[in-house]
Design a protein around this motif. Structure first.
Motif, mmCIF file in Angstrom:
data_model
loop_
_atom_site.group_PDB
_atom_site.id
_atom_site.type_symbol
_atom_site.label_atom_id
_atom_site.label_comp_id
_atom_site.label_asym_id
_atom_site.label_seq_id
_atom_site.Cartn_x
_atom_site.Cartn_y
_atom_site.Cartn_z
ATOM 1 N N ARG A 5 0.605 -1.134 0.056
ATOM 2 C CA ARG A 5 0.154 -0.004 0.077
ATOM 3 C C ARG A 5 0.953 1.283 -0.138
ATOM 4 O O ARG A 5 0.639 2.293 -0.689
ATOM 5 C CB ARG A 5 -0.959 0.108 1.025
ATOM 6 C CG ARG A 5 -2.030 -0.859 1.007
ATOM 7 C CD ARG A 5 -3.017 -0.605 2.217
ATOM 8 N NE ARG A 5 -4.153 -1.642 1.998
ATOM 9 C CZ ARG A 5 -4.491 -2.586 3.089
ATOM 10 N NH1 ARG A 5 -4.034 -2.217 4.555
ATOM 11 N NH2 ARG A 5 -5.425 -3.252 3.081
ATOM 12 N N TYR A 8 2.325 1.694 -3.271
ATOM 13 C CA TYR A 8 1.238 2.150 -4.108
ATOM 14 C C TYR A 8 1.065 3.545 -4.026
ATOM 15 O O TYR A 8 1.150 4.471 -4.931
ATOM 16 C CB TYR A 8 -0.059 1.335 -4.143
ATOM 17 C CG TYR A 8 -1.222 2.097 -4.800
ATOM 18 C CD1 TYR A 8 -1.187 1.772 -6.224
ATOM 19 C CD2 TYR A 8 -2.260 2.866 -4.274
ATOM 20 C CE1 TYR A 8 -2.557 2.210 -7.214
ATOM 21 C CE2 TYR A 8 -3.086 3.391 -4.979
ATOM 22 C CZ TYR A 8 -3.088 3.056 -6.283
ATOM 23 O OH TYR A 8 -4.222 3.667 -7.337
ATOM 24 N N GLY A 43 -7.650 3.125 -10.058
ATOM 25 C CA GLY A 43 -8.206 2.370 -9.420
ATOM 26 C C GLY A 43 -8.080 0.991 -9.988
ATOM 27 O O GLY A 43 -7.911 -0.240 -9.153
ATOM 28 N N ARG A 44 -7.895 0.919 -11.424
ATOM 29 C CA ARG A 44 -7.413 -0.416 -11.824
ATOM 30 C C ARG A 44 -6.019 -0.853 -11.437
ATOM 31 O O ARG A 44 -5.646 -2.005 -11.089
ATOM 32 C CB ARG A 44 -7.356 -0.361 -13.446
ATOM 33 C CG ARG A 44 -9.032 -0.315 -14.003
ATOM 34 C CD ARG A 44 -9.056 -0.275 -15.369
ATOM 35 N NE ARG A 44 -10.271 0.050 -15.941
ATOM 36 C CZ ARG A 44 -10.759 -0.373 -17.062
ATOM 37 N NH1 ARG A 44 -9.918 -0.583 -18.096
ATOM 38 N NH2 ARG A 44 -12.029 -0.147 -17.369
ATOM 39 N N TYR A 46 -4.787 -0.138 -8.503
ATOM 40 C CA TYR A 46 -4.766 -0.378 -7.203
ATOM 41 C C TYR A 46 -5.031 -1.988 -7.203
ATOM 42 O O TYR A 46 -4.804 -2.953 -6.412
ATOM 43 C CB TYR A 46 -5.662 0.402 -6.438
ATOM 44 C CG TYR A 46 -5.522 -0.104 -4.881
ATOM 45 C CD1 TYR A 46 -4.627 0.268 -4.141
ATOM 46 C CD2 TYR A 46 -6.910 -0.498 -4.295
ATOM 47 C CE1 TYR A 46 -4.836 -0.009 -2.694
ATOM 48 C CE2 TYR A 46 -6.946 -1.159 -3.180
ATOM 49 C CZ TYR A 46 -5.859 -0.700 -2.351
ATOM 50 O OH TYR A 46 -6.007 -0.984 -0.924
ATOM 51 N N MET A 47 -6.212 -2.237 -7.957
ATOM 52 C CA MET A 47 -6.640 -3.732 -7.917
ATOM 53 C C MET A 47 -5.618 -4.720 -8.332
ATOM 54 O O MET A 47 -5.701 -5.780 -7.941
ATOM 55 C CB MET A 47 -7.721 -3.840 -8.796
ATOM 56 C CG MET A 47 -9.093 -2.879 -8.391
ATOM 57 S SD MET A 47 -9.363 -3.121 -6.806
ATOM 58 C CE MET A 47 -10.408 -4.947 -6.866
ATOM 59 N N ARG A 48 -4.709 -4.305 -9.125
ATOM 60 C CA ARG A 48 -3.612 -5.311 -9.730
ATOM 61 C C ARG A 48 -2.259 -5.001 -9.225
ATOM 62 O O ARG A 48 -1.322 -5.417 -9.882
ATOM 63 C CB ARG A 48 -3.611 -5.450 -11.289
ATOM 64 C CG ARG A 48 -5.013 -5.994 -11.567
ATOM 65 C CD ARG A 48 -4.963 -5.678 -13.255
ATOM 66 N NE ARG A 48 -6.130 -6.362 -13.905
ATOM 67 C CZ ARG A 48 -7.606 -5.909 -13.927
ATOM 68 N NH1 ARG A 48 -7.383 -4.489 -13.697
ATOM 69 N NH2 ARG A 48 -8.485 -6.388 -14.362
ATOM 70 N N TRP A 49 -2.232 -4.003 -8.104
ATOM 71 C CA TRP A 49 -0.826 -3.654 -7.659
ATOM 72 C C TRP A 49 0.045 -4.639 -7.357
ATOM 73 O O TRP A 49 1.254 -4.759 -7.576
ATOM 74 C CB TRP A 49 -1.031 -2.815 -6.429
ATOM 75 C CG TRP A 49 0.203 -1.947 -6.339
ATOM 76 C CD1 TRP A 49 0.956 -2.206 -5.124
ATOM 77 C CD2 TRP A 49 1.012 -1.021 -7.010
ATOM 78 N NE1 TRP A 49 2.223 -1.495 -5.193
ATOM 79 C CE2 TRP A 49 2.197 -0.852 -6.426
ATOM 80 C CE3 TRP A 49 0.752 -0.626 -8.256
ATOM 81 C CZ2 TRP A 49 3.205 -0.016 -6.823
ATOM 82 C CZ3 TRP A 49 1.606 0.377 -8.821
ATOM 83 C CH2 TRP A 49 2.962 0.511 -8.221
#
Length: 167
Positions: A5, A8, A43-44, A46-49
Motif C-alpha cells: 500500500r 502504491y 483504481g485499476r 490498485y486492484m492489480r498492484w
C-alpha cells in the motif's frame, strides 16, 4: 500488505501528475474527463498492484492502462455527452496560451485512436512497438496511423503552424 500500500501511494504521488497531463492531451483539454480517466486508471492499478509493482516499468504499465481506458471510454455511446450549464474554467495567463489552445483544438478534431497514437509517440516519447503494445495493435498499424494523424494535424493547423513555429 502495508508495504505494498505504501509503495502504491508512493507510485501515485510520483506519477499522478504525469498521468493527468497525458489524459488532458488524450481528451483534448477536457480536464473533467481527464480526471475521471486518471481515477479509473489508478483504481485499476490498485486492484492489480500485486502484479504491477513487479513489472519492469510500472509507469509504462500505468500509461498503457490510461490509454486503454481512454479508448474504451470513447467507444461508449455516452462518451459524447457534455455538460453545458457550467462554464469552463479559464486558464492562467501564459505566453503560449494561444499555441496550446490551437494544438488542443486540433487534437480534439482527430479521431480518438489518432489522438492516442500522437500522445503516446510524441508526448510520451514511446517507440513504435511500445505504442503498439499500449494500443493493442500492430507496429505497422501504429506507423500508418501516426503518418495519417500527423498529416491531418498539419492540414488542420495549416498556416497557424508556420505562424507558431516562427515565434
Amino acid at each position: 500488505m502495508q508495504v505494498r500500500r505504501d509503495e502504491y501511494a508512493e507510485f501515485v504521488a510520483a506519477r499522478a501528475g504525469h498521468l493527468y497531463r497525458s489524459a488532458c492531451l488524450l481528451t483534448a483539454g477536457d480536464t473533467y474527463l481527464a480526471e475521471d480517466l486518471v481515477q479509473e486508471t489508478l483504481g485499476r492499478l490498485y486492484m492489480r498492484w500485486g502484479r504491477v509493482w513487479r513489472a519492469e516499468n510500472p509507469a509504462a504499465y500505468a500509461q498503457t492502462v490510461l490509454t486503454r481506458v481512454f479508448l474504451a471510454q470513447k467507444r461508449r455511446r455516452s462518451s459524447t455527452e457534455r455538460a453545458t450549464d457550467v462554464l469552463p474554467e479559464t486558464a492562467a495567463a501564459s505566453g503560449d496560451t494561444t499555441l496550446r489552445l490551437t494544438l488542443l483544438e486540433a487534437l480534439a478534431r482527430l479521431p480518438a485512436k489518432d489522438r492516442a497514437v500522437i500522445v503516446l509517440r510524441y508526448w510520451e516519447d514511446r517507440s513504435i512497438q511500445e505504442t503498439a503494445d499500449a494500443m493493442n495493435t500492430s507496429s505497422a498499424a501504429v506507423r500508418t496511423r501516426c503518418s495519417r494523424a500527423l498529416a491531418r494535424l498539419r492540414e488542420l493547423l495549416g498556416e497557424d503552424l508556420a505562424e507558431y513555429a516562427a515565434t
